[in-house]
Design a protein around this motif. Structure first.
Motif, PDB file in Angstrom:
ATOM      1  N   ARG A  20      58.490  37.963  -3.162  1.00 40.86           N
ATOM      2  CA  ARG A  20      57.358  37.030  -3.231  1.00 40.86           C
ATOM      3  C   ARG A  20      56.169  37.651  -2.518  1.00 40.86           C
ATOM      4  NH1 ARG A  20      59.201  33.425  -0.188  1.00 40.86           N
ATOM      5  NH2 ARG A  20      57.834  33.595   1.608  1.00 40.86           N
ATOM      6  N   ARG A  21      55.069  37.817  -3.221  1.00 40.12           N
ATOM      7  CA  ARG A  21      53.868  38.377  -2.605  1.00 40.12           C
ATOM      8  C   ARG A  21      53.252  37.386  -1.640  1.00 40.12           C
ATOM      9  NH1 ARG A  21      50.239  40.651  -7.434  1.00 40.12           N
ATOM     10  NH2 ARG A  21      48.708  40.519  -5.757  1.00 40.12           N
ATOM     11  N   ARG A  22      52.609  37.944  -0.595  1.00 39.70           N
ATOM     12  CA  ARG A  22      51.915  37.115   0.399  1.00 39.70           C
ATOM     13  C   ARG A  22      50.409  37.246   0.219  1.00 39.70           C
ATOM     14  NH1 ARG A  22      55.071  39.037   5.694  1.00 39.70           N
ATOM     15  NH2 ARG A  22      53.613  40.725   5.368  1.00 39.70           N
ATOM     16  N   PRO A  23      49.650  36.250   0.681  1.00 43.84           N
ATOM     17  CA  PRO A  23      48.187  36.372   0.649  1.00 43.84           C
ATOM     18  C   PRO A  23      47.729  37.536   1.513  1.00 43.84           C
ATOM     19  CG  PRO A  23      48.863  34.107   1.112  1.00 43.84           C
ATOM     20  CD  PRO A  23      50.093  34.948   1.214  1.00 43.84           C
ATOM     21  N   HIS A  24      46.601  38.147   1.171  1.00 44.92           N
ATOM     22  CA  HIS A  24      46.076  39.297   1.931  1.00 44.92           C
ATOM     23  C   HIS A  24      45.826  38.960   3.394  1.00 44.92           C
ATOM     24  CE1 HIS A  24      44.506  41.894  -1.644  1.00 44.92           C
ATOM     25  NE2 HIS A  24      45.708  41.418  -1.856  1.00 44.92           N
ATOM     26  N   VAL A  25      45.569  37.691   3.693  1.00 52.67           N
ATOM     27  CA  VAL A  25      45.213  37.329   5.066  1.00 52.67           C
ATOM     28  C   VAL A  25      46.422  37.325   5.995  1.00 52.67           C
ATOM     29  CG1 VAL A  25      43.197  35.993   4.389  1.00 52.67           C
ATOM     30  CG2 VAL A  25      45.423  34.859   4.506  1.00 52.67           C
ATOM     31  N   VAL A  26      47.624  37.401   5.442  1.00 50.16           N
ATOM     32  CA  VAL A  26      48.838  37.386   6.265  1.00 50.16           C
ATOM     33  C   VAL A  26      49.320  38.821   6.473  1.00 50.16           C
ATOM     34  CG1 VAL A  26      51.195  36.527   6.497  1.00 50.16           C
ATOM     35  CG2 VAL A  26      49.471  35.142   5.313  1.00 50.16           C
ATOM     36  N   ASN A  27      49.120  39.339   7.676  1.00 49.96           N
ATOM     37  CA  ASN A  27      49.582  40.683   8.041  1.00 49.96           C
ATOM     38  C   ASN A  27      49.183  41.743   7.020  1.00 49.96           C
ATOM     39  OD1 ASN A  27      50.699  39.648  10.343  1.00 49.96           O
ATOM     40  ND2 ASN A  27      52.790  39.622   9.581  1.00 49.96           N
ATOM     41  N   GLY A  28      47.953  41.633   6.508  1.00 50.41           N
ATOM     42  CA  GLY A  28      47.483  42.647   5.573  1.00 50.41           C
ATOM     43  C   GLY A  28      48.103  42.525   4.206  1.00 50.41           C
ATOM     44  N   GLY A  29      48.618  41.347   3.884  1.00 44.21           N
ATOM     45  CA  GLY A  29      49.252  41.169   2.576  1.00 44.21           C
ATOM     46  C   GLY A  29      50.715  41.569   2.627  1.00 44.21           C
ATOM     47  N   TYR A  78      56.636  50.937 -15.732  1.00 44.98           N
ATOM     48  CA  TYR A  78      55.293  50.673 -15.203  1.00 44.98           C
ATOM     49  C   TYR A  78      55.353  49.470 -14.279  1.00 44.98           C
ATOM     50  CZ  TYR A  78      50.156  50.434 -15.432  1.00 44.98           C
ATOM     51  OH  TYR A  78      48.817  50.438 -15.135  1.00 44.98           O
ATOM     52  N   PHE A  79      55.167  49.731 -12.970  1.00 43.49           N
ATOM     53  CA  PHE A  79      55.340  48.696 -11.962  1.00 43.49           C
ATOM     54  C   PHE A  79      54.451  47.470 -12.175  1.00 43.49           C
ATOM     55  CE2 PHE A  79      54.289  46.876  -7.759  1.00 43.49           C
ATOM     56  CZ  PHE A  79      55.550  46.399  -7.416  1.00 43.49           C
ATOM     57  N   PRO A  80      53.157  47.616 -12.512  1.00 40.67           N
ATOM     58  CA  PRO A  80      52.331  46.413 -12.692  1.00 40.67           C
ATOM     59  C   PRO A  80      52.864  45.453 -13.758  1.00 40.67           C
ATOM     60  CG  PRO A  80      50.934  48.323 -12.439  1.00 40.67           C
ATOM     61  CD  PRO A  80      52.334  48.840 -12.581  1.00 40.67           C
ATOM     62  N   ASP A  81      53.632  45.973 -14.707  1.00 42.58           N
ATOM     63  CA  ASP A  81      54.253  45.111 -15.718  1.00 42.58           C
ATOM     64  C   ASP A  81      55.551  44.481 -15.207  1.00 42.58           C
ATOM     65  OD1 ASP A  81      52.252  45.707 -17.492  1.00 42.58           O
ATOM     66  OD2 ASP A  81      53.397  47.235 -18.582  1.00 42.58           O
ATOM     67  N   LEU A 140      54.715  51.606  -4.278  1.00 44.06           N
ATOM     68  CA  LEU A 140      54.265  51.257  -5.628  1.00 44.06           C
ATOM     69  C   LEU A 140      53.296  50.080  -5.577  1.00 44.06           C
ATOM     70  CD1 LEU A 140      57.619  51.476  -7.651  1.00 44.06           C
ATOM     71  CD2 LEU A 140      55.808  53.202  -7.471  1.00 44.06           C
ATOM     72  N   ASP A 141      53.640  49.083  -4.773  1.00 45.93           N
ATOM     73  CA  ASP A 141      52.809  47.895  -4.615  1.00 45.93           C
ATOM     74  C   ASP A 141      51.406  48.288  -4.137  1.00 45.93           C
ATOM     75  OD1 ASP A 141      53.070  44.668  -4.052  1.00 45.93           O
ATOM     76  OD2 ASP A 141      51.770  45.656  -2.604  1.00 45.93           O
ATOM     77  N   TYR A 142      51.353  49.242  -3.236  1.00 44.74           N
ATOM     78  CA  TYR A 142      50.063  49.661  -2.677  1.00 44.74           C
ATOM     79  C   TYR A 142      49.250  50.482  -3.675  1.00 44.74           C
ATOM     80  CZ  TYR A 142      46.544  51.535   0.448  1.00 44.74           C
ATOM     81  OH  TYR A 142      45.347  51.862   1.029  1.00 44.74           O
ATOM     82  N   ILE A 143      49.863  51.498  -4.271  1.00 44.11           N
ATOM     83  CA  ILE A 143      49.076  52.415  -5.092  1.00 44.11           C
ATOM     84  C   ILE A 143      48.563  51.769  -6.374  1.00 44.11           C
ATOM     85  CG2 ILE A 143      50.236  54.449  -4.142  1.00 44.11           C
ATOM     86  CD1 ILE A 143      51.825  54.715  -6.691  1.00 44.11           C
ATOM     87  N   TYR A 144      49.226  50.711  -6.810  1.00 44.91           N
ATOM     88  CA  TYR A 144      48.739  50.006  -7.990  1.00 44.91           C
ATOM     89  C   TYR A 144      47.827  48.838  -7.627  1.00 44.91           C
ATOM     90  CZ  TYR A 144      51.774  52.751 -11.010  1.00 44.91           C
ATOM     91  OH  TYR A 144      52.368  53.770 -11.690  1.00 44.91           O
ATOM     92  N   GLY A 145      47.418  48.771  -6.354  1.00 46.24           N
ATOM     93  CA  GLY A 145      46.455  47.749  -5.950  1.00 46.24           C
ATOM     94  C   GLY A 145      47.003  46.354  -6.044  1.00 46.24           C
TER      95      GLY A 145
END
Length: 204
Positions: free
Chosen positions: A22-31, A139-142, A194-199
């Motif tokens: 589960r992704r977190r909002p950017h405001v929580v520990n840098g995402g 492809y990770f974004p998919d 992967l999460d980082y490099i694909y923004g």
């Protein structure tokens, strides 16, 4: 069945394991993101994004108790700037905070091209003649990719639960199937990169 610890054998299971992300909002520990067991009740890992210490291109994988297991950061320097690859280094952290290099990941500069191979080497170097031990296929974004070993065996698969996919257009929730014997902490260290490099959630 053989175990393959990279970070620690404690994170190798004798059976196939399905974990939710589960992704977190950017405001929580840098995402970053939180990894739970299949019930969604118990936190197994979490990844803090680069905002945690104000340091870009640095990620921290923690266990369910919040203790740091892995520090992942991008290598810098003139050689790096001239290379066609960006290289990430993953360091295991012991209870005294000492760092030991455990894997390297090469990110092609054109990572947004689908099926452009991202390769991972285990440190110290294994005996593979190819110079790498694992690669990303898909492809990770998919939310449709796999980590495969040198023989082409899938060791971990990223996917989206079809029921969840119908309810949500975003890919904030997805699952990762980790094969028996594989180090789950290592798998999520790779997924953090992967999460980082694909923004994705840890982008800054």
């Amino acid at each position: 069945m053989s175990m393959m610890p990279v970070i620690n054998k404690l994170y190798c299971s004798s059976s196939q394991t399905v974990l939710g992300v589960r992704r977190r909002p950017h405001v929580v520990n840098g995402g970053g993101f939180v990894v739970t067991d299949c019930s969604g009740q118990r936190v197994v890992f979490r990844v803090d994004g680069c905002g945690i210490h104000g340091t870009k291109e640095q990620l921290i994988l923690r266990d369910g108790e919040g203790d740091a297991l892995l520090l992942v950061r991008r290598k810098e320097g003139m050689v790096e700037a001239l290379s066609i690859y960006k290289k990430w280094k993953g360091y295991s952290l012991n209870y005294e905070g000492l760092q030991t290099l455990v894997f390297s990941l090469k990110e092609p500069n054109s990572c947004f091209v689908k099926n452009n191979g991202i390769r991972i080497s285990i440190e110290p170097r294994a005996t593979s003649n190819k110079g790498w031990d694992f690669e990303i296929r898909g492809y990770f974004p998919d939310r449709n990719c796999s980590i495969v070993d040198i023989r082409g065996n899938v060791i971990a698969q990223v996917g989206v639960n079809k029921e969840v996919e119908k309810l949500m257009e975003s890919k904030d929730l997805y699952n990762v199937v980790v094969k028996p014997g594989m180090d789950q902490a290592f798998v999520f260290g790779v997924i953090a990169v992967l999460d980082y490099i694909y923004g994705e959630s840890t982008y800054c």
